[in-house]
Structures are given as C-alpha cells and as structure tokens.
Design an enzyme around this catalytic site. Structure first.
Site, PDB file in Angstrom:
ATOM      1  N   SER A  39       0.823  -1.207   0.000  1.00 55.35           N
ATOM      2  CA  SER A  39       0.000   0.000   0.000  1.00 55.35           C
ATOM      3  C   SER A  39       0.858   1.260   0.000  1.00 55.35           C
ATOM      4  O   SER A  39       0.586   2.196   0.728  1.00 55.35           O
ATOM      5  CB  SER A  39      -0.896  -0.019   1.245  1.00 55.35           C
ATOM      6  OG  SER A  39      -2.035   0.771   1.034  1.00 55.35           O
ATOM      7  N   CYS A  43       2.697   6.476  -7.098  1.00 52.27           N
ATOM      8  CA  CYS A  43       2.700   7.702  -7.895  1.00 52.27           C
ATOM      9  C   CYS A  43       3.489   8.822  -7.226  1.00 52.27           C
ATOM     10  O   CYS A  43       3.757   9.854  -7.842  1.00 52.27           O
ATOM     11  CB  CYS A  43       1.276   8.173  -8.143  1.00 52.27           C
ATOM     12  SG  CYS A  43       0.276   6.935  -8.973  1.00 52.27           S
ATOM     13  N   THR A 275     -11.097 -13.935 -14.142  1.00 49.35           N
ATOM     14  CA  THR A 275     -10.235 -14.495 -15.180  1.00 49.35           C
ATOM     15  C   THR A 275     -10.925 -15.694 -15.816  1.00 49.35           C
ATOM     16  O   THR A 275     -12.087 -15.994 -15.519  1.00 49.35           O
ATOM     17  CB  THR A 275      -8.898 -14.968 -14.581  1.00 49.35           C
ATOM     18  OG1 THR A 275      -9.166 -16.116 -13.760  1.00 49.35           O
ATOM     19  CG2 THR A 275      -8.249 -13.885 -13.729  1.00 49.35           C
ATOM     20  N   PRO A 278     -12.997 -19.345 -12.914  1.00 45.00           N
ATOM     21  CA  PRO A 278     -14.038 -18.619 -12.169  1.00 45.00           C
ATOM     22  C   PRO A 278     -13.709 -18.407 -10.690  1.00 45.00           C
ATOM     23  O   PRO A 278     -14.405 -17.653 -10.013  1.00 45.00           O
ATOM     24  CB  PRO A 278     -15.292 -19.495 -12.340  1.00 45.00           C
ATOM     25  CG  PRO A 278     -14.796 -20.827 -12.786  1.00 45.00           C
ATOM     26  CD  PRO A 278     -13.480 -20.615 -13.491  1.00 45.00           C
ATOM     27  N   ILE A 280     -10.703 -17.250  -9.816  1.00 53.59           N
ATOM     28  CA  ILE A 280      -9.567 -16.322  -9.806  1.00 53.59           C
ATOM     29  C   ILE A 280      -9.961 -14.999 -10.460  1.00 53.59           C
ATOM     30  O   ILE A 280     -10.478 -14.976 -11.582  1.00 53.59           O
ATOM     31  CB  ILE A 280      -8.349 -16.928 -10.543  1.00 53.59           C
ATOM     32  CG1 ILE A 280      -7.982 -18.298  -9.934  1.00 53.59           C
ATOM     33  CG2 ILE A 280      -7.154 -15.976 -10.470  1.00 53.59           C
ATOM     34  CD1 ILE A 280      -6.797 -18.974 -10.603  1.00 53.59           C
ATOM     35  N   ALA A 282      -8.632 -10.898 -11.349  1.00 50.11           N
ATOM     36  CA  ALA A 282      -7.396 -10.149 -11.575  1.00 50.11           C
ATOM     37  C   ALA A 282      -7.727  -8.671 -11.775  1.00 50.11           C
ATOM     38  O   ALA A 282      -8.782  -8.326 -12.326  1.00 50.11           O
ATOM     39  CB  ALA A 282      -6.633 -10.692 -12.781  1.00 50.11           C
ATOM     40  N   GLY A 284      -5.879  -4.372 -12.008  1.00 54.69           N
ATOM     41  CA  GLY A 284      -4.730  -3.468 -12.051  1.00 54.69           C
ATOM     42  C   GLY A 284      -3.891  -3.590 -13.312  1.00 54.69           C
ATOM     43  O   GLY A 284      -4.368  -3.974 -14.381  1.00 54.69           O
ATOM     44  N   TYR A 427     -19.088  29.469 -12.325  1.00 55.54           N
ATOM     45  CA  TYR A 427     -18.383  30.664 -12.799  1.00 55.54           C
ATOM     46  C   TYR A 427     -18.382  31.781 -11.770  1.00 55.54           C
ATOM     47  O   TYR A 427     -19.416  32.202 -11.271  1.00 55.54           O
ATOM     48  CB  TYR A 427     -19.009  31.186 -14.096  1.00 55.54           C
ATOM     49  CG  TYR A 427     -18.597  32.604 -14.402  1.00 55.54           C
ATOM     50  CD1 TYR A 427     -17.242  32.935 -14.503  1.00 55.54           C
ATOM     51  CD2 TYR A 427     -19.532  33.620 -14.539  1.00 55.54           C
ATOM     52  CE1 TYR A 427     -16.845  34.234 -14.733  1.00 55.54           C
ATOM     53  CE2 TYR A 427     -19.141  34.930 -14.786  1.00 55.54           C
ATOM     54  CZ  TYR A 427     -17.794  35.232 -14.866  1.00 55.54           C
ATOM     55  OH  TYR A 427     -17.406  36.521 -15.081  1.00 55.54           O
ATOM     56  N   LYS A 435     -18.604  31.920 -20.342  1.00 53.56           N
ATOM     57  CA  LYS A 435     -18.514  30.854 -21.343  1.00 53.56           C
ATOM     58  C   LYS A 435     -17.227  30.102 -21.047  1.00 53.56           C
ATOM     59  O   LYS A 435     -16.138  30.522 -21.445  1.00 53.56           O
ATOM     60  CB  LYS A 435     -18.485  31.447 -22.750  1.00 53.56           C
ATOM     61  CG  LYS A 435     -19.812  32.110 -23.141  1.00 53.56           C
ATOM     62  CD  LYS A 435     -19.671  32.951 -24.401  1.00 53.56           C
ATOM     63  CE  LYS A 435     -21.028  33.592 -24.743  1.00 53.56           C
ATOM     64  NZ  LYS A 435     -20.899  34.691 -25.708  1.00 53.56           N
TER      65      LYS A 435
END
Lengths: 571, 571
Positions: A39, A43, A275, A278, A280, A282, A284, A427, A435
């Site tokens: 975890s 990024c 996958t 049935p 399993i 998956a 990411g 706005y 606009k």
C-alpha cells in the site's frame, strides 16, 4: 469461512482486500506481497526523489501492522507467489526472509501482480547506474545516488514517469538529457500539444532529444561513470540513467497457471474482473482492459482504474453484481509549471483505430481575462461527425485538470458537443468564464458540424501555392512580429471596408484566413463566407500551427495589404 | 434585410447580438443600452472595488466602437427603451443624452433587460451612504467613498455579491459587519456548509450577524455619517452601507407591452427563448427559468445561463433549431482563502419541493495526502433513493470548483451515484487521488443505498438519551481534545478486541458510532453490524456535526471505555 488470497499489496490488490473485509468480517484474507512494502504511494515516488516529499514514511500509506489492526488483514511481505494449483485451489509462496515455501488454500484468489518496467535488450542496461523507478527501494537507490553527488542524468523515455523524474532530477540540480524514440515527448497526447510540454522542458534547461533511439550504456569516456550511446552515435556522459520506457504486465504466475492471456501478455478478465478460472480474479496493471471509445483491448497502467477494479473484484467475489467500466485513459502530469492532461484516445490513436473524427483547437483563458492571473488553457477536442465527444487534451499553467475532468465525465456519459455547449459550470471571475473553455469547445464543434465554421489546418498548408490567398486578420503590429510568408494582412476590424480589395486580390481563389488563436479568423470567415468567398479559418490559429510545425519560419515586417501591389519577395 | 433590436447590452443581450451578426452578415442589429457601458464585466465589479482589478478599463470588455468595427453592431448607450409597439413592431427609446425619443422598427426584438437590486421599503435607504453594486458607476461611487476615507462598512445580505463585497471592503482595510436575515450566510448552500464560510469570514475579522433583520438607516450617533439599525435594536455606525439582498427581474417594459410574466414578475419564455409574442425573445436575469432538478420555475440571475440563452435566442431568430437547457444553478464564490460552490438544489430546497433524497457528507483531500499542500474538500452529495444525482456542494481551499464542475456535468447527464463511483478522473499526486473525492462520494452513496453504510445525523442526536450507546472510535488523543458528552471511546483499530465490552456496555441498545470525518466510524460500523449490533455511522463525522450544530459543546479529557465503570459525570 471464506478464504481469500490476494497476490500483490498495492493499489488494486489492497483495494480488493480492504473492500472484502468491509463487506465480510468473517473472511480469512491473506495478502501476499513480494516486496517489502504494501500500500505504498507508487505515484509519489518521483516526488520523493525530487524532494517535494522529503520523508520516505509519507509514501507508506499502510503497514502490515496497521492493516491488521484496522482491517484484520493478514499481510505478508517478502512473500513471492511462485505457483497456483488451480485444481487444489492453493497458492505456493516463497517466504523470502526464511527461505521456505508456504502453501495457502483459497476459495477466491485475486491476482494484482502489477507490471514490471520494460528493459530493452540493449547492452549495458545491467550496469548499476541504470535504474528504474517503480518501488520504494528504487527511490531509495536514486536518492542515494543523488546524495552521493550525481550531476548528470539521462532519462530514457518521455512518458509520465520519465517526465516526472526529469523534473525531480532538475529540482535536485542535475543536468538532465531526455531521450525519446518517438518524434515527440509525452506520446499519450497529440504532437501539437506535446510541443508545448517540450517547450516547457527546454525552458527548464532540459536537453530534449526526441526522435532519437538509444543504443547502449558503455564504459565512460569522461569522469562520469558511464556513457549513454544514442542510435545516432552521440554519447552522453551520465552518473545516473533512468529507464522510463514503459511497463509490461507482470503475469508469469498467471501464464504458468494456464489463465487466458492477451497477445500482449495481459490477463484477460470479464467486466467483473474474473479471469478464465471462475475462482480467480485479476485487477490493475496486469490485466487487459477495453478502451471505452475505440473498443480496442489494451493495457492501461493507471492507479484510478486499478483501485476501482479492486473494489469490483471484492464485490464480485461476494456475489454482489458490479462491473468495471471500460477505460478512458484519463491522465494528468505536472511538468514544471505546466500541466498536461488527456481523456480518451488521441487523434493519432483514433486514426489508427479507423474512427472518423473532427478536431478543434482553442486557447481560452483559465478564468476571466479581466481578473488577474488568467493563463491560456490550450485545449483540443475530438468528436465524431455526428457530434459525439471522443476525447480531449489540455495543456496550460492553470485549470487544465478541471477541464479534462469535466470532459472525462461528459465522455463517460456519452455526451455530444451540443451537451458540452450547454454545460452549466461554476463561474466567478477567479475560477472560469461565463462561457467556460469547455462550453467554447462545444460551441466551436457545433459550428464545425453545422457549417458555420469551416476550418483549415497544417495539412492544407502543405498544398498551398499561389492557388489560395492567405489572409492574416491580426493587427498590423502583431503581423509585423511575424507572419506566414506570402500572406496578406487585413485586421479583422477593417475587413468589411476592404472586401473589394480582398476580392480583387483573391481573384477567384479560395481565401484561407488566420489569426493568433482562431477567434478573429472565425469572425472574418463568417464575413467572407456570407459575402460569397470560398473561405476557411485556421483551426487554433498560429498558436496551434506553430506547435504543429515547429520548423515553421515566420517573416518579420509588414505583410501585403490586398489593395497594394505585391512586393518582390524571396520565395 | 432583417432588423433586430436588442434591449440591454450586457451578457445575454450582447451574446445574442454577436451571435446574430456571426450568423447573418446582412442583418441590421441595433443594441440599446440604458447605461453608459455595454458588455462590461458585471461579475468583476467587487474585485474592482477591492483593488484586485485596479483599472476600470479592464471591466469594459467592449465599447460601442469596438463592437461596430468587429461585429458591425449599432450600439447606442444612454438609450432607455420606454415602450414596445407590438402591433407596429417598433420600440421607442429615449436618447438620454439628447433627450429625444427614437423609434426603431424591428422584425425580431430581444429583451435582455436584466435585473435590478432589491431595495426593501425601509426608512433611510435613500441616503447617499447606502449603495448597491450592479454597474460600473456603482463601483465608481464605492471606490470614491473608500478613497475619501470610509472606515466602517455594513453589508446587508450574505449572498454572492454581499460576500464578495465584504472581502473587497476588508481588503481595503475597512471594519465590516455583515448582516443577514437568514440564520446562515450564503443561503444558496446548505447550513452546515455555510457554517464553514461563516468561520472563514470571522477568521478575517468580519463581524457576522446572521438571523438578524435590519430595520433602517438613521442619523448618526457617532462620528460616522449614518447608523444602521438592526431589527434587534442594535446600531452599527457606518460610512458605507452595501445593500446586497438580491435582485428582481427588470421587466416593466415587458409588462407594459403585455407580455406574459410569471407571478414573480419574470418574463415567461419557451425553451428557444421566445416570449408570448412570437416576434419577441427574452434572455438573462429578466426571464423565468425552470430548475433542471425540481422542475420548479424561478429566476436564476447567473452569467453563464444568460450568455447561452443569448446564443439560443440568436439561433432561434434565424430559424435554427436550438433550445436552452433547464438551469442547474451551478455557482461558485471565493470568500477570502475559501471557495464555496454548488450545483443543483440544496437539501433545504429539495425538501421544500417534496423531493425525497439522501445526503452524504465527506471531507477528502484536494489531492493525495502525501503530496504537499493537500486541503480538505468538504463535500455534500444529494441523491434520490434510486441513486440519481440531485446536486452537490463543496467548500474548501483548493479543488472545490473542479469537483462541483464534474458533478454539474454528471447532473446534466442524468448520472447516478454508480456513475460517479466509476468516473475516471485525471490523477497524479498534485491534482487528485486515485479515488477522487467525487468517486468517494459515489462509493459512499452506493454504500448508503445498498445498506453497507447506515448513517446517523444531528437530528438523531436530539433523540438520544440513555437509549443508545454513543461510540467514538477516534484515538484516545483525539478524544481527549473533545468528545460528545456521554460517549464511549474505543479506537477503531482496537474494536475487534473489545467487542464483548461494547456488547456489555450497549446492553441491547443501538450503537451510534462516530469519528472525525466518518471514515473510521464506517469501518467500525461494518465490524459492529456484522457482529449483530444495531449500529450506524455518523455522516460526515464530528467535522460535519459541529458545522451543523455550532452550539455543540464537546467535553475535554478521556471518555469512558466500555470495559470500565462509568465515571460519575455532571450530565
């Protein structure tokens, strides 16, 4: 008691595990992670290298202990899953610390094995100066190299990670050369938008080499430890080489278990993340996803979809009906003072997929021009001949992520350009315009589709000879600063008074109008078209044209006025 | 040749005129404006008063001359249209400079007469110190008063203009008292969100008097020129009094011409902006619009809709099929360092319209918490029992306008909370989170609807006596800083180890869980619910509860642990 094993403890895997626990207090949930961290903020790694995130601990969002106390998860790091016995429903993991095998039974198995950096088969990439940036230890090594005095960096690959690492290295004071095989940086966006990013990189003293392959890392010819050798034979001295040429699904485990893979090696899953087995699931970076716009299958290694897929998998395991959506590929990257963002396919990718589409470029302000601090939002909108939104890209210093998020939402909703025109966005002068740029993009697209606006672009320029009249409707002062060779000049405010002159100069030829951003040329086009001219307005104006044609040379000084005789011109 | 007369030269009127010209080069287009300026930046006025926009000229986006040269518009300022002869299709305008009447024929007439500030029938409002802020000359007068040394200001009305003027006055160093008859500032958002804005105002030393009517402006009892007398009898010395209690449609002209008006005096129009006279269109603040969510007619004086209505009217006049959309009321305001934004009706307005709905509150970060500078986005999402999005409000220092724009787009698209959960928004650490605040709102709403999350709120608190167990699952340190009197404390990370204790303390009573923001209490609720407790989680946590109940007194020191005997407590 339901036994669930999750392979991979970041993003998608951890989302699945956490959601599973929240929904099923009684399940036995084991998370197996090959690395030493779970975890963690993948990024955030470039920002830790660059120093914006000074503390390593900030990247570790959870530990096995915190996940145990908060979610009763049995998280085992340094556990490398080596095989799946689908028949017996067990996985065998190597405990890398104690060097023993552990066999775990499962009722449901979630594969979140992620992706590995691509390392091309080129000489010298096994040298210690050549690094990738995918894990916390990767960042540790790079920080150590910087602390030890690295001065020269070569970054191979100008994608998201490459660009973020370029900025990190520059922030730490390194000389940076960026090498990209494609003819542009940031291949996730179209070339004319990427040109703006490239200019920002150069502004920050990055030596950008696009359209350049790299060949090898070799012994040094300087006092820096290695030379990076490019395909053109040039050598770049380097203390550190960052390899950022992309990632590939990490699916050896799935392959060995006989699960269905795509021809790109990604795990094939259903909309509920199941996958071909049935039992399993998956999620990411390891899986194949469907492009929401083109329907083309591919891999899209992005954190957002991974997290939501984890949630879907958990629900699916528990029999709750939920499906993941096809992927838009919405992404954003900060490059020094600039933000570049995209949703949906690029024009290049649409063309490759055979999707007919229109393109409009515009450069509205991030907020009302009369309120201080407005910056241009360079925006491109892609749409079908029927008006359906296909995608958009934006580059600028402010308000870029907002506009792309709005269009990403519109894209998900299947909206048309008419819908964009009618969006009612927030706005006030510090935030936008009455606009909004998104409305403006909708207006322009409507005008294209109903014929109110007829556009021309750089491809037309190539065909231009003496058979068209190029009419620059900017002010004389602007034109003197640089104009297209051979173009005439009538400021748009004086056009109605010079229609006869233009008619005479055009002598029946089409008139191709241009200005700085495309707005004044639109006004001029309307005047001309309604006065019987074959006219068109340059899409995005000179601002876009110059980004599309970096080599374009403008001519200084006054341009011809239609009433005048043409001066003698070289060319 | 088509003759078009536009009455009113700002926003909607000018949009109509400009679009008309772009579509019809041959039309004769006359714009009649009572004031001395056209196409001015109405929304920028408070910022000119405050000095962020130092130059008056910046507010004048166009002049009659620039509109003539650019768009061939015949713009006449200081022309007050006094009557419409619908039969003869002419308007009569008073040329206020030459004091003569001008009669203009039309084939199509556009009424963009705007709205006037409401001036309540109270004594003293005709004094020169009492001002409104709607036009450039209004701003000129306020700037002159500030330049002349005004020190004390009273702002009546805490709507958008009121709040922006409060900030302008504070920026110029004035002491400011804000008086609002409603029990909260910013009645366009719900009370618990407005409480955050009120706190920001107080932080910037604004004397906020909500729930207070004002009665009169009277002779001074101090050395400032007037006293503002409030309904409670208190007197506020003032150099300047800004009246910002709202606007009303300016429709005397339409009324006198016999056009259909709503019972609030707004011009009734069709979706293509046509009035009850097929040769007369109307746009902007003067017209009645339909609320997109409730279907209730009303007036919504906002620049965005006005501009788009102008565009629709132009198209309609030229026989192009285009209709305006019902209005969402999307709006945003900057209040010192805070942004508050809304799309769709408030919970209060939904309730008034009899629309059954759920509400979730959350406080996610504006971007990834590990990247510097993240600020909470206080967000409320409103949705039907079937999951359709009804509206949202957000308050915070960063990323507020973006989330409301995304939800405004979702609202326009008729999206559900499932759709929000699956939105694919642009994520990189400086811009958002892999699970964006909008996704999180969608997740929470899904959890509410499918029973995964059961929420309680302040209304339940009133009913609580000894018949429930209040369980605070924050850490001991947080609890010591202040907790609800009578609540027990078990940190959520220790809950599974103390289930028996909680069961004993609850003794069959419902358990109402709470934490700071609602996330940990959600985790705890899941544990409890699956262990047979009648449990629920406090929506939005103490952060929302304290905003909902400003008078709420928290108790310092340790709270009871369920295993302990209750200490003797003064109630």
């Amino acid at each position: 008691m339901r036994r669930v094993v999750v392979v991979g403890g970041v993003a998608g895997g951890m989302s699945a595990a956490a959601r599973l626990r929240r929904l099923d207090e009684s399940a036995q949930i084991v998370v197996l992670e090959r690395g030493g961290e779970v975890s963690f903020a993948n990024c955030g790694l470039p920002y830790h290298v660059g120093g914006e995130i000074p503390h390593r601990d900030a990247l570790l969002l959870h530990t096995p202990d915190s996940l145990e106390s908060s979610l009763d998860l049995d998280v085992r790091v340094h556990h490398d899953v080596r095989s799946i016995d689908r028949e017996g429903r067990t996985v065998t993991a190597r405990d890398l610390v104690h060097d023993v095998d552990v066999v775990l039974p499962y009722d449901a198995l979630v594969l979140a094995t992620g992706a590995d950096p691509i390392v091309p088969p080129l000489p010298g990439l096994d040298r210690p100066q050549v690094r990738t940036l995918r894990t916390v230890p990767d960042a540790d090594v790079l920080r150590a190299m910087l602390a030890a005095g690295a001065q020269k960096a070569v970054v191979i690959g100008a994608g998201f990670i490459g660009l973020e690492t370029v900025e990190a290295f520059r922030r730490r004071g390194l000389d940076v050369t960026l090498v990209e095989m494609a003819p542009q940086v940031l291949p996730a966006i179209d070339a004319e938008m990427a040109a703006l990013v490239e200019a920002e990189l150069r502004l920050h003293h990055v030596d950008v080499r696009v359209g350049t392959g790299f060949a090898a890392v070799e012994d040094s010819t300087t006092d820096h430890p290695v030379d990076v050798v490019l395909a053109d034979g040039s050598r770049l001295a380097a203390d550190v080489v960052l390899l950022g040429v992309g990632v590939k699904p990490s699916t050896a485990l799935a392959r060995d278990a006989g699960l269905e893979l795509s021809d790109r090696g990604a795990v094939v899953v259903t909309a509920d993340q199941r996958t071909s087995d049935p039992s399993i699931w998956a999620v990411g970076d390891a899986i194949q996803v469907i492009d929401a716009v083109t329907g083309v299958p591919g891999v899209v290694p992005l954190a957002g979809p991974a997290n939501r897929q984890g949630r879907t998998a958990a629900d699916s395991i528990l029999g709750r009906a939920r499906t993941s959506q096809p992927v838009l590929g919405t992404a954003v990257v900060k490059v020094f003072g600039l933000t570049a963002a995209v949703t949906g396919p690029t024009s290049r990718r649409l063309t490759a997929a055979g999707v007919e589409h229109h393109v409009v470029h515009l450069h509205p302000g991030s907020h009302a021009g009369y309120y201080p601090g407005a910056k241009p939002v360079h925006l491109v909108l892609l749409f079908t001949p029927e008006g359906r939104v296909l995608g958009a890209q934006a580059v600028g210093k402010d308000g870029v992520d907002k506009r792309i998020d709005v269009i990403a939402t519109a894209l998900r909703a299947g909206m048309t350009v008419d819908d964009l025109a009618e969006l009612e966005l927030a706005y006030a002068p510090p935030f936008g315009s009455a606009k909004d740029p998104v409305n403006m993009a909708g207006f322009m697209a409507q005008n294209i589709l109903d014929g109110t606006l007829r556009a021309w672009g750089p491809d037309d320029l190539d065909g231009f000879g003496d058979d068209v009249l190029l009419l620059d409707v900017r002010s004389e002062v602007e034109v003197e600063g640089g104009h297209l060779p051979g173009s005439y000049n009538v400021p748009h405010t004086e056009l109605r008074d010079h229609l006869d002159d233009v008619r005479q100069a055009a002598a029946g030829r089409p008139v191709r109008v241009l200005c700085a951003s495309g707005f004044r040329s639109y006004l001029a086009h309307r005047v001309l078209a309604q006065n019987g001219f074959d006219s068109a307005s340059l899409d995005g104006g000179l601002m876009t044209l110059r980004a599309q044609r970096p080599g374009l040379v403008l001519q200084r000084g006054a341009a011809r006025m239609p009433g005048q005789k043409a001066p003698v011109m070289a060319s």
